[in-house]
Scaffold this active site. Sequence first.
Site, PDB file in Angstrom:
ATOM      1  N   ALA A  65      39.023  33.810  41.832  1.00 32.59           N
ATOM      2  CA  ALA A  65      39.100  34.870  40.828  1.00 32.59           C
ATOM      3  C   ALA A  65      39.164  36.191  41.574  1.00 32.59           C
ATOM      4  CB  ALA A  65      37.869  34.809  39.928  1.00 32.59           C
ATOM      5  N   GLY A 108      37.930  30.097  42.019  1.00 31.50           N
ATOM      6  CA  GLY A 108      38.791  29.866  40.857  1.00 31.50           C
ATOM      7  C   GLY A 108      40.094  29.172  41.226  1.00 31.50           C
ATOM      8  N   GLU A 111      39.283  25.656  41.293  1.00 35.46           N
ATOM      9  CA  GLU A 111      39.013  25.262  39.902  1.00 35.46           C
ATOM     10  C   GLU A 111      40.303  25.145  39.093  1.00 35.46           C
ATOM     11  OE1 GLU A 111      36.175  28.500  39.792  1.00 35.46           O
ATOM     12  OE2 GLU A 111      34.612  27.102  39.171  1.00 35.46           O
ATOM     13  N   GLU A 131      31.655  30.813  45.787  1.00 35.74           N
ATOM     14  CA  GLU A 131      31.023  31.816  44.911  1.00 35.74           C
ATOM     15  C   GLU A 131      29.598  32.155  45.317  1.00 35.74           C
ATOM     16  OE1 GLU A 131      32.727  29.124  43.893  1.00 35.74           O
ATOM     17  OE2 GLU A 131      34.078  29.669  42.254  1.00 35.74           O
TER      18      GLU A 131
HETATM   19  C1  HXC Z   1      40.553  39.752  45.366  1.00 35.15           C
HETATM   20  C2  HXC Z   1      41.262  38.974  47.404  1.00 35.15           C
HETATM   21  C3  HXC Z   1      40.642  37.724  47.168  1.00 35.15           C
HETATM   22  C4  HXC Z   1      39.954  37.542  45.942  1.00 35.15           C
HETATM   23  C5  HXC Z   1      41.584  37.669  49.117  1.00 35.15           C
HETATM   24  N1  HXC Z   1      41.827  38.880  48.603  1.00 35.15           N
HETATM   25  N2  HXC Z   1      40.849  36.940  48.260  1.00 35.15           N
HETATM   26  N3  HXC Z   1      41.226  39.966  46.504  1.00 35.15           N
HETATM   27  N4  HXC Z   1      39.930  38.577  45.081  1.00 35.15           N
HETATM   28  N5  HXC Z   1      39.369  36.374  45.604  1.00 35.15           N
HETATM   29  C6  HXC Z   1      42.584  39.969  49.227  1.00 35.15           C
HETATM   30  C7  HXC Z   1      41.809  40.622  50.352  1.00 35.15           C
HETATM   31  O1  HXC Z   1      40.901  41.578  49.841  1.00 35.15           O
HETATM   32  C8  HXC Z   1      42.929  41.267  51.139  1.00 35.15           C
HETATM   33  O2  HXC Z   1      43.344  42.444  50.468  1.00 35.15           O
HETATM   34  C9  HXC Z   1      44.072  40.249  51.010  1.00 35.15           C
HETATM   35  O3  HXC Z   1      43.748  39.455  49.861  1.00 35.15           O
HETATM   36  C10 HXC Z   1      44.152  39.321  52.210  1.00 35.15           C
HETATM   37  O4  HXC Z   1      42.887  38.749  52.414  1.00 35.15           O
HETATM   38  P1  HXC Z   1      42.174  38.722  53.850  1.00 35.15           P
HETATM   39  O5  HXC Z   1      40.726  38.506  53.609  1.00 35.15           O
HETATM   40  O6  HXC Z   1      42.565  39.911  54.653  1.00 35.15           O
HETATM   41  O7  HXC Z   1      42.861  37.422  54.476  1.00 35.15           O
HETATM   42  P2  HXC Z   1      42.243  36.426  55.561  1.00 35.15           P
HETATM   43  O8  HXC Z   1      41.518  37.187  56.640  1.00 35.15           O
HETATM   44  O9  HXC Z   1      43.361  35.520  55.950  1.00 35.15           O
HETATM   45  O10 HXC Z   1      41.122  35.594  54.797  1.00 35.15           O
HETATM   46  C11 HXC Z   1      41.491  34.693  53.757  1.00 35.15           C
HETATM   47  C12 HXC Z   1      40.241  34.265  52.910  1.00 35.15           C
HETATM   48  C13 HXC Z   1      39.514  35.546  52.440  1.00 35.15           C
HETATM   49  C14 HXC Z   1      39.331  33.411  53.769  1.00 35.15           C
HETATM   50  C15 HXC Z   1      40.756  33.429  51.753  1.00 35.15           C
HETATM   51  O11 HXC Z   1      40.467  36.424  51.816  1.00 35.15           O
HETATM   52  C16 HXC Z   1      38.430  35.264  51.454  1.00 35.15           C
HETATM   53  O12 HXC Z   1      37.354  34.829  51.820  1.00 35.15           O
HETATM   54  N6  HXC Z   1      38.684  35.577  50.166  1.00 35.15           N
HETATM   55  C17 HXC Z   1      37.688  35.438  49.123  1.00 35.15           C
HETATM   56  C18 HXC Z   1      37.487  33.986  48.795  1.00 35.15           C
HETATM   57  C19 HXC Z   1      36.445  33.834  47.713  1.00 35.15           C
HETATM   58  O13 HXC Z   1      35.278  34.212  47.869  1.00 35.15           O
HETATM   59  N7  HXC Z   1      36.857  33.272  46.559  1.00 35.15           N
HETATM   60  C20 HXC Z   1      36.005  33.085  45.436  1.00 35.15           C
HETATM   61  C21 HXC Z   1      36.135  34.255  44.524  1.00 35.15           C
HETATM   62  S1  HXC Z   1      34.974  34.145  43.221  1.00 35.15           S
HETATM   63  P3  HXC Z   1      43.409  43.857  51.234  1.00 35.15           P
HETATM   64  O14 HXC Z   1      43.789  44.817  50.165  1.00 35.15           O
HETATM   65  O15 HXC Z   1      42.073  44.076  51.840  1.00 35.15           O
HETATM   66  O16 HXC Z   1      44.478  43.640  52.270  1.00 35.15           O
HETATM   67  C22 HXC Z   1      35.635  33.095  42.149  1.00 35.15           C
HETATM   68  C23 HXC Z   1      34.786  32.938  40.972  1.00 35.15           C
HETATM   69  C24 HXC Z   1      35.334  31.950  39.950  1.00 35.15           C
HETATM   70  O17 HXC Z   1      36.679  32.543  42.294  1.00 35.15           O
HETATM   71  C25 HXC Z   1      34.673  32.144  38.680  1.00 35.15           C
HETATM   72  C26 HXC Z   1      33.189  32.382  38.708  1.00 35.15           C
HETATM   73  C27 HXC Z   1      32.814  33.804  38.620  1.00 35.15           C
END
Ligand code: HXC
Length: 257
Positions: A65, A108, A111, A131
């Site tokens: 998400a 997400g 999911e 999460e």
């Molecule tokens: C918003 C995101 C994002 C996310 C990545 N980006 N994931 N933006 N929401 N979930 C954005 C980053 O901010 C960045 O933007 C660009 O995408 C590239 O990401 P990087 O981190 O620079 O890439 P990398 O170093 O290759 O790392 C990849 C990654 C990392 C390991 C996937 O991006 C990451 O950990 N993302 C979050 C994963 C996460 O926690 N997902 C769960 C979300 S909560 P900029 O602008 O900085 O370049 C969820 C909840 C579900 O899903 C429902 C319950 C609430």
Amino acid sequence: MDYETILVEKRDEVGVITLNRPKALNALNSVLLKELRHILSSFSVDDSIGAIVITGSEKAFAAGADIKEMQGLDFVDAYVGDFLGGWDEVAATRKPVIAAVSGFALGGGCELAMMCDFIIASDTAKFGQPEITLGVIPGMGGSQRLTRAVGKAKAMDLVLTGRMMDAAEAERAGLVSRIVPAANLMDEAVEAATRIASLSRASVLMAKESVNRSFEVPLSEGLRYERRSFQSLFATADQKEGMAAFVEKRKPAFRNR
Ligand code: HXC
């Protein structure tokens, strides 16, 4: 409708939806959810579509998400606004949906893949429910569908630590139906969807409903449901055609009747 966050194409009887927010690794925001619901409901009423594939990019199916969109929410926003509630509609799609997953399928993203009927993964795929590392928990089915798919031990491991698992571990655990080389991912997924679309529509929909029923009801009710569905298919012309074709040693020509 012009879409901002997804690409849509038809490959014969298969509808292909590509998540397309490359700068955010296909993070799932509210526009994307709205657009996905729109195209799925349009595919649902389109008789020329028999199956659907949802995919992302080579680097990410979806990294979760959209954290930037949800970070400012408070409880009332989330609860009264039924934040994430709209995803139930995606999961309720009646036609078969295959997730073709390459790269990150996190939170997400994992999911969404699990809302699909099965997951074909490229050898680069990585699945996880991170999460917990953000101070929340899965909110689109991660604690429920993942547990049903891989069992308590692996689900607890993933949900409580937030670690990722690679494609091989996901396949061993039962989350993924098959792993293919990244370069073949879409060909495999579209081929599987094309095969499904070529079969009798009524039996395909009933097969999907029947498997899904097994997650909802006790075994005795599930068996009764399956048997009634099986029996009802004898009212279709496609059952006559399918069985006649077998006996006559030819390919069936289903007419969806
Ligand atoms: C918003 C995101 C994002 C996310 C990545 N980006 N994931 N933006 N929401 N979930 C954005 C980053 O901010 C960045 O933007 C660009 O995408 C590239 O990401 P990087 O981190 O620079 O890439 P990398 O170093 O290759 O790392 C990849 C990654 C990392 C390991 C996937 O991006 C990451 O950990 N993302 C979050 C994963 C996460 O926690 N997902 C769960 C979300 S909560 P900029 O602008 O900085 O370049 C969820 C909840 C579900 O899903 C429902 C319950 C609430």
